[in-house]
Design a protein around this motif. Structure first.
Motif, PDB file in Angstrom:
ATOM      1  N   ILE A  34       5.277 -13.155  -7.274  1.00 37.35           N
ATOM      2  CA  ILE A  34       4.074 -13.850  -7.742  1.00 37.35           C
ATOM      3  C   ILE A  34       2.823 -13.104  -7.282  1.00 37.35           C
ATOM      4  N   VAL A  35       2.809 -12.683  -6.023  1.00 39.53           N
ATOM      5  CA  VAL A  35       1.654 -11.938  -5.512  1.00 39.53           C
ATOM      6  C   VAL A  35       1.518 -10.601  -6.229  1.00 39.53           C
ATOM      7  N   GLY A  91       7.450  -2.358 -11.681  1.00 39.45           N
ATOM      8  CA  GLY A  91       8.206  -2.796 -10.516  1.00 39.45           C
ATOM      9  C   GLY A  91       8.761  -4.200 -10.679  1.00 39.45           C
ATOM     10  N   LEU A  92       8.000  -5.077 -11.346  1.00 41.55           N
ATOM     11  CA  LEU A  92       8.481  -6.442 -11.572  1.00 41.55           C
ATOM     12  C   LEU A  92       9.637  -6.480 -12.567  1.00 41.55           C
ATOM     13  N   ILE A 135       9.327   0.681  -6.151  1.00 40.15           N
ATOM     14  CA  ILE A 135       8.247   0.859  -7.128  1.00 40.15           C
ATOM     15  C   ILE A 135       7.075  -0.051  -6.771  1.00 40.15           C
ATOM     16  N   LYS A 136       7.368  -1.312  -6.474  1.00 41.59           N
ATOM     17  CA  LYS A 136       6.304  -2.257  -6.109  1.00 41.59           C
ATOM     18  C   LYS A 136       5.591  -1.806  -4.843  1.00 41.59           C
ATOM     19  N   VAL A 137       6.355  -1.362  -3.856  1.00 44.59           N
ATOM     20  CA  VAL A 137       5.751  -0.908  -2.599  1.00 44.59           C
ATOM     21  C   VAL A 137       4.838   0.288  -2.853  1.00 44.59           C
ATOM     22  N   PHE A 138       5.292   1.248  -3.635  1.00 47.17           N
ATOM     23  CA  PHE A 138       4.463   2.422  -3.926  1.00 47.17           C
ATOM     24  C   PHE A 138       3.134   2.019  -4.554  1.00 47.17           C
ATOM     25  N   PHE A 139       3.186   1.187  -5.597  1.00 49.37           N
ATOM     26  CA  PHE A 139       1.954   0.827  -6.292  1.00 49.37           C
ATOM     27  C   PHE A 139       1.086  -0.121  -5.473  1.00 49.37           C
ATOM     28  N   LEU A 140       1.688  -0.994  -4.683  1.00 50.25           N
ATOM     29  CA  LEU A 140       0.875  -1.829  -3.786  1.00 50.25           C
ATOM     30  C   LEU A 140       0.184  -0.970  -2.730  1.00 50.25           C
ATOM     31  N   LEU A 141       0.863   0.049  -2.234  1.00 52.33           N
ATOM     32  CA  LEU A 141       0.215   0.962  -1.289  1.00 52.33           C
ATOM     33  C   LEU A 141      -0.944   1.708  -1.955  1.00 52.33           C
ATOM     34  N   CYS A 142      -0.764   2.102  -3.208  1.00 54.90           N
ATOM     35  CA  CYS A 142      -1.861   2.746  -3.948  1.00 54.90           C
ATOM     36  C   CYS A 142      -3.055   1.808  -4.059  1.00 54.90           C
ATOM     37  N   VAL A 143      -2.800   0.551  -4.408  1.00 56.06           N
ATOM     38  CA  VAL A 143      -3.855  -0.449  -4.513  1.00 56.06           C
ATOM     39  C   VAL A 143      -4.533  -0.640  -3.160  1.00 56.06           C
ATOM     40  N   PHE A 144      -3.729  -0.748  -2.110  1.00 61.44           N
ATOM     41  CA  PHE A 144      -4.266  -0.956  -0.769  1.00 61.44           C
ATOM     42  C   PHE A 144      -5.179   0.200  -0.363  1.00 61.44           C
ATOM     43  N   VAL A 145      -4.710   1.418  -0.524  1.00 58.54           N
ATOM     44  CA  VAL A 145      -5.504   2.589  -0.143  1.00 58.54           C
ATOM     45  C   VAL A 145      -6.778   2.671  -0.983  1.00 58.54           C
ATOM     46  N   ALA A 146      -6.677   2.420  -2.279  1.00 56.54           N
ATOM     47  CA  ALA A 146      -7.868   2.430  -3.129  1.00 56.54           C
ATOM     48  C   ALA A 146      -8.870   1.372  -2.671  1.00 56.54           C
ATOM     49  N   GLY A 147      -8.368   0.207  -2.266  1.00 56.62           N
ATOM     50  CA  GLY A 147      -9.250  -0.846  -1.783  1.00 56.62           C
ATOM     51  C   GLY A 147      -9.931  -0.479  -0.473  1.00 56.62           C
ATOM     52  N   VAL A 148      -9.197   0.134   0.437  1.00 57.45           N
ATOM     53  CA  VAL A 148      -9.785   0.574   1.705  1.00 57.45           C
ATOM     54  C   VAL A 148     -10.862   1.618   1.436  1.00 57.45           C
ATOM     55  N   TYR A 149     -10.563   2.562   0.571  1.00 58.15           N
ATOM     56  CA  TYR A 149     -11.551   3.596   0.233  1.00 58.15           C
ATOM     57  C   TYR A 149     -12.779   2.964  -0.420  1.00 58.15           C
ATOM     58  N   GLY A 150     -12.554   2.036  -1.343  1.00 61.88           N
ATOM     59  CA  GLY A 150     -13.673   1.356  -1.985  1.00 61.88           C
ATOM     60  C   GLY A 150     -14.509   0.569  -1.000  1.00 61.88           C
ATOM     61  N   ALA A 151     -13.854  -0.060  -0.030  1.00 62.58           N
ATOM     62  CA  ALA A 151     -14.579  -0.815   0.997  1.00 62.58           C
ATOM     63  C   ALA A 151     -15.417   0.110   1.869  1.00 62.58           C
TER      64      ALA A 151
END
Length: 118
Positions: free
Chosen positions: A7-8, A67-68, A77-93
């Motif tokens: 769901i997340v 991944g879903l 697959i989900k872990v890879f793309f969630l890590l991409c999202v996380f890193v992009a968010g940290v960089y954006g922040a």
């Protein structure tokens, strides 16, 4: 726990589809101007760059959906793309707005935690 994780992941994917729409199609419209605190002049000057960013957000959403739907290696697959999202968010922040950390990185981190707990 796997259902909560999925769901997340789906919500993070939907968020990135929404960002795609804002950046590719609504950048110069009131919703895009408001979301990114742009003036009409700055939005016009950066329209092509925003569309490019939107496309990348679409790729993140597509990877999370993959991944879903995948049966083999779905969690990887989900872990890879969630890590991409996380890193992009940290960089954006760090470079644009601190709120990106809460809007983008926090849900990705929650998804990662739930996947590892499942």
């Amino acid at each position: 726990m796997q259902i909560a994780a999925n769901i997340v992941v789906a919500l993070v994917a939907l968020l990135h589809v929404y960002i795609l729409v804002l950046e590719m199609f609504l950048w110069e419209k009131p919703a895009g101007l408001r979301a990114f605190r742009q003036t009409p002049a700055s939005a016009a000057a950066t329209k092509v760059l925003a569309a490019n960013q939107g496309l990348y957000n679409g790729f993140l959403a597509a990877g999370l959906c993959w991944g879903l739907l995948a049966h083999n290696a779905a969690n990887e697959i989900k872990v890879f793309f969630l890590l991409c999202v996380f890193v992009a968010g940290v960089y954006g922040a760090m470079t644009a707005s601190r709120k990106i950390l809460f809007i983008q990185s926090a849900p990705a981190l929650l998804g990662l935690v739930l996947i590892f707990l499942s």
